[in-house]
Design an enzyme around this catalytic site. Sequence first.
Site, PDB file in Angstrom:
ATOM      1  N   GLY A  48      39.849   7.635 -38.688  1.00  0.00           N
ATOM      2  CA  GLY A  48      40.148   9.037 -38.405  1.00  0.00           C
ATOM      3  C   GLY A  48      40.814   9.913 -39.570  1.00  0.00           C
ATOM      4  O   GLY A  48      41.700   9.242 -40.096  1.00  0.00           O
ATOM      5  N   SER A  84      44.994  11.813 -49.766  1.00  0.00           N
ATOM      6  CA  SER A  84      43.893  10.910 -50.456  1.00  0.00           C
ATOM      7  C   SER A  84      43.214  11.864 -51.312  1.00  0.00           C
ATOM      8  O   SER A  84      42.327  12.745 -50.945  1.00  0.00           O
ATOM      9  CB  SER A  84      42.820  10.677 -49.283  1.00  0.00           C
ATOM     10  OG  SER A  84      43.496   9.467 -48.250  1.00  0.00           O
ATOM     11  N   LEU A  85      43.565  11.616 -52.437  1.00  0.00           N
ATOM     12  CA  LEU A  85      42.983  12.659 -53.658  1.00  0.00           C
ATOM     13  C   LEU A  85      41.696  11.965 -54.116  1.00  0.00           C
ATOM     14  O   LEU A  85      40.586  12.746 -54.015  1.00  0.00           O
ATOM     15  CB  LEU A  85      44.022  12.575 -54.934  1.00  0.00           C
ATOM     16  CG  LEU A  85      43.959  13.688 -55.741  1.00  0.00           C
ATOM     17  CD1 LEU A  85      44.150  15.011 -54.981  1.00  0.00           C
ATOM     18  CD2 LEU A  85      45.071  13.516 -56.850  1.00  0.00           C
ATOM     19  N   GLU A 136      39.962   0.427 -34.485  1.00  0.00           N
ATOM     20  CA  GLU A 136      40.782  -0.497 -34.992  1.00  0.00           C
ATOM     21  C   GLU A 136      42.143  -0.244 -35.258  1.00  0.00           C
ATOM     22  O   GLU A 136      42.672   0.824 -35.647  1.00  0.00           O
ATOM     23  CB  GLU A 136      39.968  -0.395 -36.782  1.00  0.00           C
ATOM     24  CG  GLU A 136      38.804  -0.834 -36.872  1.00  0.00           C
ATOM     25  CD  GLU A 136      38.309  -1.098 -38.279  1.00  0.00           C
ATOM     26  OE1 GLU A 136      37.206  -1.150 -38.382  1.00  0.00           O
ATOM     27  OE2 GLU A 136      39.296  -0.895 -39.154  1.00  0.00           O
ATOM     28  N   CYS A 167      39.785   0.931 -43.554  1.00  0.00           N
ATOM     29  CA  CYS A 167      39.288   2.059 -42.881  1.00  0.00           C
ATOM     30  C   CYS A 167      37.925   1.850 -42.113  1.00  0.00           C
ATOM     31  O   CYS A 167      36.990   2.016 -42.858  1.00  0.00           O
ATOM     32  CB  CYS A 167      39.388   3.258 -43.733  1.00  0.00           C
ATOM     33  SG  CYS A 167      39.190   4.835 -43.232  1.00  0.00           S
ATOM     34  N   CYS A 215      35.419   9.062 -37.341  1.00  0.00           N
ATOM     35  CA  CYS A 215      35.881  10.236 -38.235  1.00  0.00           C
ATOM     36  C   CYS A 215      34.584  11.419 -38.573  1.00  0.00           C
ATOM     37  O   CYS A 215      33.506  10.894 -39.056  1.00  0.00           O
ATOM     38  CB  CYS A 215      36.555   9.951 -39.362  1.00  0.00           C
ATOM     39  SG  CYS A 215      37.102  11.259 -40.492  1.00  0.00           S
TER      40      CYS A 215
END
Length: 351
Positions: free
Chosen positions: A168, A223-224, A82, A340, A116
């Site tokens: 990913g 990314s937390l 994508e 995503c 991923c």
Amino acid sequence: MNLDKLSEILKNEPKFRYAQINKALFQDYISVWSEASSLPKILREQLTAECPLEIKAQIFKTAGGRKSEKALITLTDGEIIETVLIRQRGEKTEKAETVEKSTGRNTICVSSQAGCPLGCAFCATGMNGFSRNLTAEEITEQVIFWARRLKAEGKGEKIDNIVFMGMGEPFLNYAEFIKAVKFLNNPETMNIGARRLSVSTVGLTEGIKRLAGEKIQINLAISLHAPNDSLRRELIPVAKKYPLREIFQAVDNYISRTGRRVMFEYLMIKGVNDSDKNALELAELIKNPLYMVNLIPYNATGKFKPSERERIDAFKKILEKENVPTTVRLSFGTEIAAACGQLRGKRKGYV
Ligand code: SAH
Ligand code: SF4
């Protein structure tokens, strides 16, 4: 596009051919060799036969207006990835209704892997498994695809930003990721400034360290999604290997080496990570003046629900009261499942 094949064909050509071909491919964004008018006809014919430029893709878009578009690109081995073109609206000017040309910005979101392997609980890509890493060429091809599309529209629109926030984890594919970054940045090819390139990682500290050592300085986002290790481990399995303390150490090292700001992304998931207490806990972590928080409205993909708008506003207020610079990401393209991996997962029966 097969750049190795291209180099092989050009082996016996004079050196200046490279410059002509770079310009045709990466500045004029030709999609068939016959458009490369600076090349001799016989070479164009050979390139057409042996090095086709076609990018196989299917586009999904929302009706009307200046909306995001998403493409599924089919790679040569049949894998599907994508990529998204996010068309942000510009500031409204008085003439906005009459002026065709937009003042908006175009951001391209690229994938770095087909699928991923990290399986985050909230992420459609993670839920659909992992096939393989992408090559640098497959990564840049996504940008070329949208550049050709913008050119075909004929409105003079350009690519403003490129974000590695598609399918990913870029730092699991570091070598090809950084090769693509350098290619995009190279003045002889795509010439996209480092400040217009951003990478997002789920917090792989080795990658953060390697990026800190690169000459090219792109924007870094982490990314937390959770303000403590126990909640983070529930949402992000690989967080077991990367505790928050180590991530923040790596980020601080990155900041001291580069002097750049770092963005912490925080998905707002209803009843999971969006309480007042969570906001206060998050504020405790975000202490460096070069840290900032980006709250992301969650796109429902499975067992979780998005936080209400009022909850996001209240969460933001708490952070701001604690002096944390906070933005809320525009919820672009929910209609085309522009987060995503969602479209690839849904494509059976979609649209
Ligand atoms: N693997 C990297 C790069 C992918 S970025 C990373 O996780 O940072 C993909 C971004 O989209 C991440 O910030 C991720 O948290 C976000 N995302 C994943 N699923 C989402 C969803 N359902 N709604 C909104 N954002 C999502
Ligand atoms: Fe992979 Fe990022 Fe999705 Fe987690 S959020 S599964 S790391 S793409």
